[in-house]
Scaffold this motif. Sequence first.
Motif, PDB file in Angstrom:
ATOM      1  N   LEU A 128       0.826  -1.207   0.000  1.00 24.09           N
ATOM      2  CA  LEU A 128       0.000   0.000   0.000  1.00 24.09           C
ATOM      3  C   LEU A 128       0.859   1.256   0.000  1.00 24.09           C
ATOM      4  CD1 LEU A 128      -2.832  -0.985   2.518  1.00 24.09           C
ATOM      5  CD2 LEU A 128      -3.011  -0.777   0.052  1.00 24.09           C
ATOM      6  N   ALA A 129       1.910   1.264   0.815  1.00 28.33           N
ATOM      7  CA  ALA A 129       2.770   2.445   0.876  1.00 28.33           C
ATOM      8  C   ALA A 129       3.471   2.687  -0.450  1.00 28.33           C
ATOM      9  CB  ALA A 129       3.793   2.278   1.996  1.00 28.33           C
ATOM     10  N   ALA A 130       3.910   1.610  -1.107  1.00 28.35           N
ATOM     11  CA  ALA A 130       4.633   1.756  -2.374  1.00 28.35           C
ATOM     12  C   ALA A 130       3.735   2.295  -3.477  1.00 28.35           C
ATOM     13  CB  ALA A 130       5.216   0.406  -2.794  1.00 28.35           C
ATOM     14  N   GLU A 131       2.484   1.853  -3.506  1.00 31.50           N
ATOM     15  CA  GLU A 131       1.611   2.255  -4.602  1.00 31.50           C
ATOM     16  C   GLU A 131       0.792   3.502  -4.297  1.00 31.50           C
ATOM     17  OE1 GLU A 131      -1.692   0.305  -7.610  1.00 31.50           O
ATOM     18  OE2 GLU A 131      -0.267  -0.943  -6.523  1.00 31.50           O
ATOM     19  N   LEU A 132       0.402   3.685  -3.028  1.00 30.99           N
ATOM     20  CA  LEU A 132      -0.518   4.759  -2.681  1.00 30.99           C
ATOM     21  C   LEU A 132       0.110   5.864  -1.854  1.00 30.99           C
ATOM     22  CD1 LEU A 132      -3.598   2.563  -1.738  1.00 30.99           C
ATOM     23  CD2 LEU A 132      -3.014   3.536  -3.957  1.00 30.99           C
ATOM     24  N   GLY A 133       1.324   5.639  -1.365  1.00 32.31           N
ATOM     25  CA  GLY A 133       1.981   6.647  -0.548  1.00 32.31           C
ATOM     26  C   GLY A 133       1.453   6.709   0.869  1.00 32.31           C
ATOM     27  N   ALA A 134       0.678   5.717   1.276  1.00 33.74           N
ATOM     28  CA  ALA A 134       0.115   5.664   2.625  1.00 33.74           C
ATOM     29  C   ALA A 134      -0.197   4.218   2.966  1.00 33.74           C
ATOM     30  CB  ALA A 134      -1.147   6.512   2.732  1.00 33.74           C
ATOM     31  N   GLY A 135       0.037   3.838   4.229  1.00 35.00           N
ATOM     32  CA  GLY A 135      -0.270   2.497   4.683  1.00 35.00           C
ATOM     33  C   GLY A 135      -1.696   2.384   5.173  1.00 35.00           C
ATOM     34  N   PRO A 136      -2.110   1.202   5.625  1.00 35.66           N
ATOM     35  CA  PRO A 136      -3.501   0.991   6.050  1.00 35.66           C
ATOM     36  C   PRO A 136      -3.930   1.868   7.217  1.00 35.66           C
ATOM     37  CG  PRO A 136      -2.128  -0.916   6.579  1.00 35.66           C
ATOM     38  CD  PRO A 136      -1.323  -0.042   5.682  1.00 35.66           C
ATOM     39  N   VAL A 137      -3.019   2.150   8.155  1.00 30.87           N
ATOM     40  CA  VAL A 137      -3.383   2.992   9.300  1.00 30.87           C
ATOM     41  C   VAL A 137      -3.709   4.406   8.836  1.00 30.87           C
ATOM     42  CG1 VAL A 137      -2.543   4.050  11.424  1.00 30.87           C
ATOM     43  CG2 VAL A 137      -2.088   1.633  10.971  1.00 30.87           C
ATOM     44  N   ALA A 138      -2.868   4.962   7.938  1.00 29.14           N
ATOM     45  CA  ALA A 138      -3.102   6.312   7.430  1.00 29.14           C
ATOM     46  C   ALA A 138      -4.376   6.372   6.585  1.00 29.14           C
ATOM     47  CB  ALA A 138      -1.909   6.781   6.604  1.00 29.14           C
ATOM     48  N   LEU A 139      -4.628   5.339   5.792  1.00 31.39           N
ATOM     49  CA  LEU A 139      -5.838   5.309   4.971  1.00 31.39           C
ATOM     50  C   LEU A 139      -7.089   5.247   5.846  1.00 31.39           C
ATOM     51  CD1 LEU A 139      -4.429   2.850   2.321  1.00 31.39           C
ATOM     52  CD2 LEU A 139      -5.197   5.176   1.813  1.00 31.39           C
ATOM     53  N   ALA A 140      -7.034   4.433   6.907  1.00 34.51           N
ATOM     54  CA  ALA A 140      -8.170   4.354   7.817  1.00 34.51           C
ATOM     55  C   ALA A 140      -8.343   5.667   8.582  1.00 34.51           C
ATOM     56  CB  ALA A 140      -7.986   3.193   8.789  1.00 34.51           C
ATOM     57  N   ARG A 141      -7.233   6.300   8.938  1.00 35.14           N
ATOM     58  CA  ARG A 141      -7.288   7.587   9.648  1.00 35.14           C
ATOM     59  C   ARG A 141      -7.977   8.651   8.801  1.00 35.14           C
ATOM     60  NH1 ARG A 141      -3.548  11.988   9.411  1.00 35.14           N
ATOM     61  NH2 ARG A 141      -3.471  13.256  11.318  1.00 35.14           N
ATOM     62  N   ALA A 142      -7.661   8.702   7.517  1.00 31.73           N
ATOM     63  CA  ALA A 142      -8.309   9.666   6.621  1.00 31.73           C
ATOM     64  C   ALA A 142      -9.810   9.408   6.552  1.00 31.73           C
ATOM     65  CB  ALA A 142      -7.683   9.583   5.231  1.00 31.73           C
ATOM     66  N   GLN A 143     -10.184   8.142   6.539  1.00 26.83           N
ATOM     67  CA  GLN A 143     -11.596   7.792   6.502  1.00 26.83           C
ATOM     68  C   GLN A 143     -12.297   8.203   7.790  1.00 26.83           C
ATOM     69  OE1 GLN A 143     -13.185   4.095   4.379  1.00 26.83           O
ATOM     70  NE2 GLN A 143     -13.083   3.393   6.475  1.00 26.83           N
ATOM     71  N   ARG A 144     -11.629   7.997   8.934  1.00 29.18           N
ATOM     72  CA  ARG A 144     -12.216   8.406  10.208  1.00 29.18           C
ATOM     73  C   ARG A 144     -12.399   9.911  10.262  1.00 29.18           C
ATOM     74  NH1 ARG A 144      -8.648   4.434  12.297  1.00 29.18           N
ATOM     75  NH2 ARG A 144      -7.131   6.029  12.900  1.00 29.18           N
TER      76      ARG A 144
END
Length: 480
Positions: A128-144
Amino acid sequence: MTTIEATEAAEPDTRYEAVRSRDARFDGAFFFAVRTTGIYCRPSCPAVTPKRQNVRFYATAAAAQSSGFRACRRCRPDAVPGSAEWDGRADVVGRAMRLIGDGVVDREGVGGLAARLGYSARQVQRQLAAELGAGPVALARAQRAHTARLLLQTTTLAVTEIAFAAGFASVRQFNDTVRAVYARTPTQLRADAPGPAGARPAVASAAGIPLRLAHRGAYQAEPVFDLLDRERVDGVEEVTGEPGSRTYRRTLRLPHGTGIVSVDEAGHEQSGARTEHRGGWLDARIHLTDLRDLTTAVGRLRRLFDLDADPYAIDERLAADPRLAPLVAARPGLRSPGTADPQEQAVRILAGPHESGRLVRRYGKRVDAPCGGLDRLFPVPDALVDEPGTLGALARALTDGGLHLDPGADRDAADEALRALPGMDARTAALIRLRALGDPDVAVPADAADTTARGHGDAWRPWRSYGRQHLIEQRKLQAS
C-alpha cells in the motif's frame, strides 16, 4: 485508454493540465497539494490555479495528509467519490482498499486486514505504501476524519460521542486528527457547516443522519431504482413513490448493530431517456443503533448504488462498439448495481424473490424498532444451513469459511468455490460474482444480453457488466 489508466500513465505535467482545466473526471483518481499554502485539493477545485512548481500530486487523500497537507475547505477533497480503480482491481491493493472502506482496520486492526487478504501485515503495509503513498493505518485515519467531519456538521451529537462513533481510540486522538487534517478544532469545524448561521447542525441523531452520496459524472437513477423495486423483499426492503421521485429503504445488519437506510431518486431531472442528478449526488438518510457503523453503512450503500464507478472510462470504452454507441449516448452513466450485503445477495440470487420472501418470514430476525413496512433483517447464512439442496450448501460454505464474499474477497477463488457447490450452475455463479462481489467485467452464461457480449470478445473489457446493463435496458424499452 481509460481515465484511470491515463492518470496512472500521465506525467505530472499532464495531471497539472487536468488541474488547470478543473477536470472533474479526475476527482478521486488523484489529489494535488500546494506547497505554499499547505493545502490539498481535488482536481476540479474552483480556487485559483497554483503555479506548477508549487504543486505535488498524490494517489490518495491519506498520502497528502501524511505529507502534512490540510484538506481544502472550499472543494472538500475528502468528500469526493472513491476511486473506481479499487472496484475494478482484483489484486491485493484493490482488495485492501475495499476492506478499509468497509471499516475492517477500525474493527480488526492491520493484523485483521492482513489475515483477510492472506498476507502478512508487513507485506500489506509495503504494497500500500509503495503504490498509494500511505499504509492501512493512514488510509483508515483519513476515513475516520471524513466521518468525524460528517457527524460534526450534520448531527447534534456531543464531540465525545462523535470521537468514538468515527472510530477514534480516544478524544485526544480525535482532536489531534481533526486539527491536522482540517486545521480547525472540532468546534470550529462544526461551526463551518453549510447552511444559515444559527441553524447548524440541523439534525439530531434520533432523526437519522442526512447524507449526500457523491458520484462522478452522469448517473442514471431510474434503471437502478427499477431494479431495486423489482427485486425487493418485503419486510427487508420497500420502494415508495412514483418513478422519478421514489425512495428506496431497507434494513441493514452491521458489525455493531442494525440500521435502516433510505435513498431518494428525487432531485434528478429527466431529459429524453436520461435521468441525471443535477448536483452530482444521491440524497440519503441513515438511522443506526450504533453510530460506529456509519462508515460501513455508507460504504455498503455506495456499493449497492455503484457510486464509485468511472462513467467517463466506461462510456468511452463501450461507445467504441457501434452496437452500443447509441445506447451509451441515450443513457450516459448507466450503472451496474451491486449489493449492501454480499452474503444476502448470493442467497437471494440463488433462491429468487419469492423464495427469499419465505426465508425472511421464517428465519428473518425482527428489528427492535420497525419502521413502516420494514420489520425484518435478512437471515444470516447459519440460519439456513439446514435448507435442502444448493441453498443449504451455499449457506454452509458461507458459514464455515469455505466461501468468502466480503468486499476484499478474491473474486476468482470465490467463483471457483461457488461453482464447486452441488447444483450450482454457471449462470447463477456469474450473477453472484457480478452483484455480490461487484465485479465490473462479468459475462453471464445463458443470458440473452451476454450472447451479444460474447460475440464482441474483449471489445467491452473491462466493463462487460456495464455493456450487459445497456442491452437489458434496450430490451426493456423494446418491450414497453
